[in-house]
Design an enzyme around this catalytic site. Structure first.
Site, PDB file in Angstrom:
ATOM      1  N   HIS A 166       5.712   1.843  -2.990  1.00  0.00           N
ATOM      2  CA  HIS A 166       4.295   2.011  -3.297  1.00  0.00           C
ATOM      3  C   HIS A 166       4.098   3.334  -4.031  1.00  0.00           C
ATOM      4  CE1 HIS A 166       2.824  -0.819   0.168  1.00  0.00           C
ATOM      5  NE2 HIS A 166       3.809  -1.353  -0.563  1.00  0.00           N
ATOM      6  N   GLU A 168       1.872   5.685  -3.795  1.00  0.00           N
ATOM      7  CA  GLU A 168       1.569   6.850  -2.946  1.00  0.00           C
ATOM      8  C   GLU A 168       2.812   7.335  -2.203  1.00  0.00           C
ATOM      9  OE1 GLU A 168       0.134   3.748  -3.043  1.00  0.00           O
ATOM     10  OE2 GLU A 168      -1.589   3.836  -1.690  1.00  0.00           O
ATOM     11  N   CYS A 196      -1.670   2.379   2.457  1.00  0.00           N
ATOM     12  CA  CYS A 196      -1.338   1.568   3.618  1.00  0.00           C
ATOM     13  C   CYS A 196      -0.799   2.479   4.721  1.00  0.00           C
ATOM     14  CB  CYS A 196      -0.313   0.501   3.244  1.00  0.00           C
ATOM     15  SG  CYS A 196       1.333   1.177   2.882  1.00  0.00           S
ATOM     16  N   CYS A 199       2.246   4.458   3.532  1.00  0.00           N
ATOM     17  CA  CYS A 199       1.916   5.523   2.579  1.00  0.00           C
ATOM     18  C   CYS A 199       1.138   6.646   3.254  1.00  0.00           C
ATOM     19  CB  CYS A 199       1.113   4.950   1.425  1.00  0.00           C
ATOM     20  SG  CYS A 199       2.052   3.810   0.393  1.00  0.00           S
TER      21      CYS A 199
END
Length: 275
Positions: A166, A168, A196, A199
């Site tokens: 991801h 992030e 999420c 992250c």
């Protein structure tokens, strides 16, 4: 020659807002920012509207200046032996000028809310770039206390199909190993979508002090459904950060309609291509 009255004063009491400028006009710091807009306006109002030709534009913006300061022909012309700085112009490009898109000190003058929207939209640009690279439309950027962009990271799902890549999380890892803890404490991570749980944990452990996100996890879940490449969780990042031992400021969702538009037809298209 064509120029501006740009005067690089700080917009505080040491510059434009100097107290003595209020007592006498002779102490008023004159001039307004104009370097960035000078040439686009000359091209638009001069060349595009037929007032001057392209050669005249070059003379007014480059050649005549070089001659005035004794630099011609080393500067001011494209020729063998000359040291030219080349600008490539798109004569058909149309841009609406605003404080938000200019660079001559405009960012420093923005309110916090305006700055958050500005940088969040920049994370949207990173998300669009990720999509063009064959990845999921997520992007994140890291901005320091002085509003300088330190990192830009796209989603990295492809080509290895790494579900943990991801934007992030990748940014938090990179920031953690390249930037001082003091910088990270005062930095803001802007993410096109709510981090999420994975992250949020990475951001927390990296020590990034502030997070601004666009699309909420709940709204993203409605868009992705149970897509196998992104089976979105239903766990707000505030719950993850709230369980930690140091505070993390959270702002979002913000500009959610714009953030959602990044995902238009993406997950349906991906599902169709897999079938």
């Amino acid at each position: 020659m064509f120029s501006s009255d740009h005067c690089p004063f700080r917009y505080d009491e040491s510059g434009k807002l100097a107290p003595r400028g209020r007592t006498s006009f002779r102490w008023v710091p004159n001039g307004i920012p104009g370097i960035e807009t000078r040439l686009p306006i000359l091209f638009s109002e001069g060349v595009s509207n037929g007032r001057i030709d392209l050669n005249r534009f070059v003379a007014l913006s480059a050649t005549n200046h070089a001659k005035t300061y004794g630099l011609y022909p080393r500067k001011g012309t494209i020729a063998v032996g000359s040291d030219a700085d080349i600008a490539i112009w798109d004569p058909k490009r149309e841009v609406t000028m605003s404080q938000q898109i200019l660079h001559h000190g405009a960012i420093a003058a923005l309110s916090q809310e305006q700055a958050d929207e500005h940088f969040l939209r920049r994370s949207f640009d990173v998300a669009r770039r990720a999509l063009t690279h064959g990845n999921h439309p997520f992007g994140a950027i890291l901005v320091d206390h002085d509003r300088r962009v330190l990192l830009e990271v796209e989603n990295g799902f492809m080509p290895p199909r790494d579900g943990t890549a991801h934007a992030e999380r990748l940014l938090a890892t990179q920031a953690c190993v390249t930037l001082p803890a003091g910088v990270l404490r005062q930095a803001t991570l802007y993410s096109s979508a709510e981090p999420c749980a994975m992250c949020a944990g990475a951001i927390y452990w990296a020590g990034i002090g502030r997070v601004v996100y666009g699309l909420s996890e709940h709204a993203l879940r409605e868009l992705t459904g149970d897509h196998p490449e992104n089976p979105t969780l239903n766990l707000p990042c505030r719950e993850v950060f709230g369980s930690g031992q140091r505070p993390t400021e959270i702002v979002g969702p913000l500009l959610e309609t714009e953030a959602a538009a990044l995902h238009q037809d993406v997950w349906q298209r991906n599902r169709t291509s897999e079938a």
